[in-house]
Design an enzyme around this catalytic site. Sequence first.
Site, mmCIF file in Angstrom:
data_model
loop_
_atom_site.group_PDB
_atom_site.id
_atom_site.type_symbol
_atom_site.label_atom_id
_atom_site.label_comp_id
_atom_site.label_asym_id
_atom_site.label_seq_id
_atom_site.Cartn_x
_atom_site.Cartn_y
_atom_site.Cartn_z
ATOM 1 C CB CYS A 154 -0.954 0.022 1.192
ATOM 2 S SG CYS A 154 -2.230 1.297 1.014
ATOM 3 C CB CYS A 156 -3.718 3.292 -3.451
ATOM 4 S SG CYS A 156 -2.915 3.938 -1.972
#
Length: 415
Positions: free
Chosen positions: A165, A345
């Site tokens: 991430c 994301c």
Amino acid sequence: MNTAQRRHDVVIIGGGSAGISMAASLHRRRHSLDIAIIEPSERHCYQPGWTMVGGGVFSLAETIKPMTSVMPEHVTWYRAEARAFRPDEDQVELSDGTILGYQRLVVAPGLELNWDAVEGLSETLGTNGVTSNYHPDTAPYTWQLIQNLKSGTALFSQPPMPIKCAGAPQKAMYLACDHWMRQGVLGSMDVHFKNAGGVMFGVPDYVPALERYVERYHIHKDFQQNLIAVNGPAKKATFRDLSVEGEERFIECRFDMLHAVPPQRAPAFVRESVLANEAGWLDLDSETLQHPRYPRIFGLGDVSGTANAKTAAAVRKQVPVVADNLLASLDNQPLTAAYYGYGSCPLTVERGRIVLAEFGYGGQLQPTFPKWINDGTQPTRLAWMLKARYLPYIYWHGMLKGHEWLVKPGRRNAA
């Protein structure tokens, strides 16, 4: 050559989001498969929720469940670690000495957070104003620091890629700044984004929206600065300046709060094995997710050496590709399912709004929704609702159960 003590049709290494979802999807496709999962942990974590824990939106308890509650009933669970591959014999050796044989192997153990790569970080993490949303035990401490800090210097670090991430380091920063702005103390804060990279985000389409929030929160962008040491009691962090090649220059910064993100790498049993690529990640064909030298082996998730973003959303897209191709491989059929590098994301730029970045290989935008429903390049309330309300439900009750919503695989030309 040692003889396998147990054999299974499919052995899956890892009981995280990739491994559990993989087992569930394979079972839905073919009930007769004998599937085993190798996983030592007794708890299963919804890691995308830890940013929200650090921002005071979720409780930590909402993100963690006993492994027994998510482990599919139809699998054999080995509560051990994978220790070594024996791909020429179609075997895996476990930490307890057990040797498992397989027809097909799925490698999905996730990655390793290398806390010790930053001198002093492990010793002070969770104290002295040093925190990280990458660790479940310190994500609540992040929120505690944000609430208690009324003035001073806050540093948010980001190590060199790849990391899981990639937007998480700045998500923590935005949620902190949003809280300080709402409390009327942001003007007393000195906020720095210490990024080992050279840009705010790797996909240019999303950068303008992020830059507006950087300006709104008066954040200092300190690019090409890599965190290498932390002195917790002295409240000092040392960064290596990467902007000049051939020179070793260091920058020492005092802080009141440091949100640290450690360097990340594949687990040792992968990166030191014959299955690894030159960078130490699991070598995979970028479309089929099959190992290029050992065709009975597939992989997915954060351990993969493919060029996609390492996110749970990427796993959702990868699972049906591996499931389809693995079964085709068992049936001696061509592999036709293709993964195009999708990752997502959700950049939490403020409490209530998110820039929903969705992209694939080469930074190509791959939005789930039409622009009139949600413009992913702009902060929207719809994206926040998706992240805060719907995605956890989809994860626990959909993805881990083998439900594949909006993740139909691409198709490739069989060669």
